[in-house]
Design an enzyme around this catalytic site. Structure first.
Site, PDB file in Angstrom:
ATOM      1  N   LYS A 194       1.040  -1.231  -0.098  1.00 47.77           N
ATOM      2  CA  LYS A 194      -0.019   0.109  -0.068  1.00 47.77           C
ATOM      3  C   LYS A 194       0.933   1.106   0.050  1.00 47.77           C
ATOM      4  O   LYS A 194       1.590   1.346   0.973  1.00 47.77           O
ATOM      5  CB  LYS A 194      -0.969  -0.055   1.420  1.00 47.77           C
ATOM      6  CG  LYS A 194      -1.817   1.158   1.290  1.00 47.77           C
ATOM      7  CD  LYS A 194      -2.620   1.237   2.403  1.00 47.77           C
ATOM      8  CE  LYS A 194      -3.548   2.466   2.413  1.00 47.77           C
ATOM      9  NZ  LYS A 194      -4.723   2.508   3.386  1.00 47.77           N
ATOM     10  N   ARG A 204     -10.594  10.008   1.736  1.00 48.19           N
ATOM     11  CA  ARG A 204     -10.598  10.779   2.893  1.00 48.19           C
ATOM     12  C   ARG A 204     -11.905  11.479   3.154  1.00 48.19           C
ATOM     13  O   ARG A 204     -12.522  12.023   4.101  1.00 48.19           O
ATOM     14  CB  ARG A 204      -9.165  11.208   3.038  1.00 48.19           C
ATOM     15  CG  ARG A 204      -8.224  10.191   3.309  1.00 48.19           C
ATOM     16  CD  ARG A 204      -6.896  10.800   3.258  1.00 48.19           C
ATOM     17  NE  ARG A 204      -5.903   9.611   3.219  1.00 48.19           N
ATOM     18  CZ  ARG A 204      -4.599   9.887   3.013  1.00 48.19           C
ATOM     19  NH1 ARG A 204      -4.159  10.951   2.835  1.00 48.19           N
ATOM     20  NH2 ARG A 204      -3.800   8.646   2.889  1.00 48.19           N
ATOM     21  N   LYS A 216       1.319  10.113   5.519  1.00 49.14           N
ATOM     22  CA  LYS A 216       1.435   8.575   6.276  1.00 49.14           C
ATOM     23  C   LYS A 216       2.505   7.852   5.665  1.00 49.14           C
ATOM     24  O   LYS A 216       2.789   6.720   5.584  1.00 49.14           O
ATOM     25  CB  LYS A 216       0.194   7.900   5.411  1.00 49.14           C
ATOM     26  CG  LYS A 216      -1.275   8.459   6.120  1.00 49.14           C
ATOM     27  CD  LYS A 216      -2.385   7.647   5.900  1.00 49.14           C
ATOM     28  CE  LYS A 216      -3.602   7.966   6.577  1.00 49.14           C
ATOM     29  NZ  LYS A 216      -4.855   7.190   6.526  1.00 49.14           N
ATOM     30  N   GLU A 232       7.552  -6.853   1.620  1.00 50.88           N
ATOM     31  CA  GLU A 232       6.296  -6.989   2.312  1.00 50.88           C
ATOM     32  C   GLU A 232       5.505  -7.966   1.933  1.00 50.88           C
ATOM     33  O   GLU A 232       4.875  -8.563   3.040  1.00 50.88           O
ATOM     34  CB  GLU A 232       5.260  -5.481   1.779  1.00 50.88           C
ATOM     35  CG  GLU A 232       6.055  -4.325   2.339  1.00 50.88           C
ATOM     36  CD  GLU A 232       5.503  -3.756   3.852  1.00 50.88           C
ATOM     37  OE1 GLU A 232       5.033  -5.099   4.588  1.00 50.88           O
ATOM     38  OE2 GLU A 232       6.075  -2.712   4.475  1.00 50.88           O
ATOM     39  N   LYS A 247      -2.002  -1.538  -3.705  1.00 51.56           N
ATOM     40  CA  LYS A 247      -3.008  -0.568  -3.793  1.00 51.56           C
ATOM     41  C   LYS A 247      -2.104   0.848  -4.049  1.00 51.56           C
ATOM     42  O   LYS A 247      -1.278   1.036  -3.173  1.00 51.56           O
ATOM     43  CB  LYS A 247      -3.788  -0.281  -2.464  1.00 51.56           C
ATOM     44  CG  LYS A 247      -4.583   0.732  -2.258  1.00 51.56           C
ATOM     45  CD  LYS A 247      -5.365   0.799  -0.994  1.00 51.56           C
ATOM     46  CE  LYS A 247      -5.909   1.823  -0.649  1.00 51.56           C
ATOM     47  NZ  LYS A 247      -6.588   2.076   0.809  1.00 51.56           N
ATOM     48  N   SER A 273     -10.131   5.371  -4.739  1.00 58.13           N
ATOM     49  CA  SER A 273     -11.283   6.548  -5.025  1.00 58.13           C
ATOM     50  C   SER A 273     -10.591   7.470  -6.128  1.00 58.13           C
ATOM     51  O   SER A 273     -11.400   7.954  -6.985  1.00 58.13           O
ATOM     52  CB  SER A 273     -11.542   7.201  -3.448  1.00 58.13           C
ATOM     53  OG  SER A 273     -10.246   7.607  -3.154  1.00 58.13           O
ATOM     54  N   TYR A 311     -15.010   0.801  -7.139  1.00 58.58           N
ATOM     55  CA  TYR A 311     -16.324   1.573  -6.914  1.00 58.58           C
ATOM     56  C   TYR A 311     -17.069   1.432  -8.392  1.00 58.58           C
ATOM     57  O   TYR A 311     -18.370   1.990  -8.060  1.00 58.58           O
ATOM     58  CB  TYR A 311     -15.879   3.036  -6.509  1.00 58.58           C
ATOM     59  CG  TYR A 311     -15.071   3.396  -5.422  1.00 58.58           C
ATOM     60  CD1 TYR A 311     -15.493   3.093  -3.980  1.00 58.58           C
ATOM     61  CD2 TYR A 311     -13.853   3.278  -5.506  1.00 58.58           C
ATOM     62  CE1 TYR A 311     -14.979   3.287  -3.013  1.00 58.58           C
ATOM     63  CE2 TYR A 311     -12.949   3.217  -4.112  1.00 58.58           C
ATOM     64  CZ  TYR A 311     -13.472   3.457  -2.821  1.00 58.58           C
ATOM     65  OH  TYR A 311     -12.763   3.397  -1.917  1.00 58.58           O
TER      66      TYR A 311
HETATM   67  C1  PBG Z   1      -7.379   3.603   5.570  1.00 54.32           C
HETATM   68  C2  PBG Z   1      -7.505   3.281   3.962  1.00 54.32           C
HETATM   69  C3  PBG Z   1      -7.710   4.090   2.846  1.00 54.32           C
HETATM   70  C4  PBG Z   1      -8.029   3.352   1.951  1.00 54.32           C
HETATM   71  C5  PBG Z   1      -8.630   2.572   2.338  1.00 54.32           C
HETATM   72  N1  PBG Z   1      -8.250   2.307   3.666  1.00 54.32           N
HETATM   73  C6  PBG Z   1      -7.096   5.666   2.975  1.00 54.32           C
HETATM   74  C7  PBG Z   1      -5.921   5.904   3.512  1.00 54.32           C
HETATM   75  O1  PBG Z   1      -4.827   4.935   3.761  1.00 54.32           O
HETATM   76  O2  PBG Z   1      -5.473   7.041   3.957  1.00 54.32           O
HETATM   77  C8  PBG Z   1      -8.102   4.216   0.503  1.00 54.32           C
HETATM   78  C9  PBG Z   1      -9.285   3.907  -0.387  1.00 54.32           C
HETATM   79  C10 PBG Z   1      -9.407   4.560  -1.499  1.00 54.32           C
HETATM   80  O3  PBG Z   1      -8.895   5.700  -1.752  1.00 54.32           O
HETATM   81  O4  PBG Z   1     -10.334   4.202  -2.252  1.00 54.32           O
HETATM   82  N2  PBG Z   1      -6.796   2.865   6.230  1.00 54.32           N
END
Ligand code: PBG
Length: 322
Positions: A194, A204, A216, A232, A247, A273, A311
């Site tokens: 990720k 968010r 992050k 990982e 991701k 997203s 989505y």
């Molecule tokens: C949070 C989380 C995130 C997403 C899934 N779980 C956002 C982040 O890490 O800030 C993102 C999903 C998306 O953007 O569709 N743990």
């Protein structure tokens, strides 16, 4: 010319005959956002067509997806600011929104597969995925919180626990906690690779879960790195993950392929997203055709994804775009 590759493209029938990859409803996991209240359905401004549902409407939405053959859902809670604290204590509240939602879906639709998100951010007053001490996201103290959250979700009926936090050692820690509490059949879909991505912005907004300070980058991966994904992934396999996730998806197809070529577990890809928002915005402006959506999902599959969190899942089935 002995070789004329166009012969295998000359008709629809032959094109279908030699098509290497196919998309099916069973490839998809559909993320759903939940809010408190009754009869609520509020659209996420940056994600046209995607809504936050109160539990009653969530059940209707799940039902209409099941009718389309879409059977797997990843649930995410949007909590009021007043319920958030340093330790994400709302995440284990059985009367809280999230655990109630899981139970409701599972009771009404036992045939559905429920994926649940494990990370502190929707419940944390700091908006981070881990526990914050003196401005630092601390790893080991976070593990216990994540494990308690996982067990609570398993108790509520989760089929697959998906830790999205990127703390070191969490897959093994969660696996042990699940097993000790009698949930050895609950799976773990690890957010293995990720990345610290700008493409999570609309998510968010949907959950109002942006970090209150900093970013992050001390836990999510650097987008510049490929080989680090192998480290990982090897750890997640060792620690007992059932799925490895990459991701975001479309800008990280090389990572999907890398994990597919090096590991035997199913590979999941999260079409996030921001990737959704980009395509939808361009379609709204008339700059792209709807066909871009199925093409994008097909490319994620071709790269090696066995499972796609997207989505777009419902709309591609509803509109028969696949
Ligand atoms: C949070 C989380 C995130 C997403 C899934 N779980 C956002 C982040 O890490 O800030 C993102 C999903 C998306 O953007 O569709 N743990």
């Amino acid at each position: 010319m002995l070789q004329r590759p166009r012969r295998n493209r000359k008709s629809e029938v032959i094109r279908e005959m030699v098509q290497e990859n196919h998309l099916h409803a069973s490839d998809f996991i559909f993320p759903l956002f939940i809010i408190d209240g009754n009869k609520q359905k509020t659209e996420v401004a940056s994600m046209p067509g995607i809504f936050r549902y109160s539990i009653d409407n969530l059940l209707l939405e799940v039902e209409s997806c099941l009718k389309l053959g879409l059977k797997s859902f990843d649930l995410f809670p949007n909590l009021e600011e007043s319920l958030k604290d340093k330790t994400a204590s709302e995440s284990v509240n059985e009367k809280g929104l999230y655990l109630r939602a899981i139970k409701a879906v599972k009771q009404n639709f036992p045939e559905a597969c429920i994926v649940t998100d494990v990370a502190m951010d929707p419940y944390s007053s700091d908006g981070h995925d881990g526990l914050v001490e003196n401005g630092e996201i601390v790893n080991d103290k976070t593990l216990k919180i994540l494990a308690d959250m996982s067990v609570a979700q398993a108790k509520a009926g989760a089929d697959i626990i998906a830790p999205s936090d990127m703390m070191d050692g969490r897959v093994g820690y969660i696996r042990e906690a699940l097993d000790q509490n009698g949930f050895s059949n609950v799976s773990i879909m690890s957010y293995t690779a990720k990345y610290a991505s700008a493409f999570y912005g609309p998510f968010r907004d949907a959950l109002n879960s942006a970090p209150k300070f900093g970013d992050k980058k001390t836990y999510q991966m650097n987008p510049a790195n490929q080989r680090e994904a192998l480290i990982e992934a090897a750890l997640d396999v060792q620690e007992g993950a059932d799925f490895l996730m990459v991701k975001p998806a479309t800008t990280y197809l090389d990572i999907i392929k890398l994990l597919k070529d090096n590991f035997d577990l199913p590979i999941a890809a999260y079409n996030v997203s921001g990737e959704y928002a980009m395509v939808k915005a361009a379609i709204e402006k008339g700059w792209l055709d709807n066909r871009a959506i199925a093409e994008k999902l097909m490319c994620i599959k071709r790269a090696g994804a066995d499972v796609i969190l997207t989505y777009h899942a419902k709309e591609v089935l509803e509109n028969k775009w696949i």
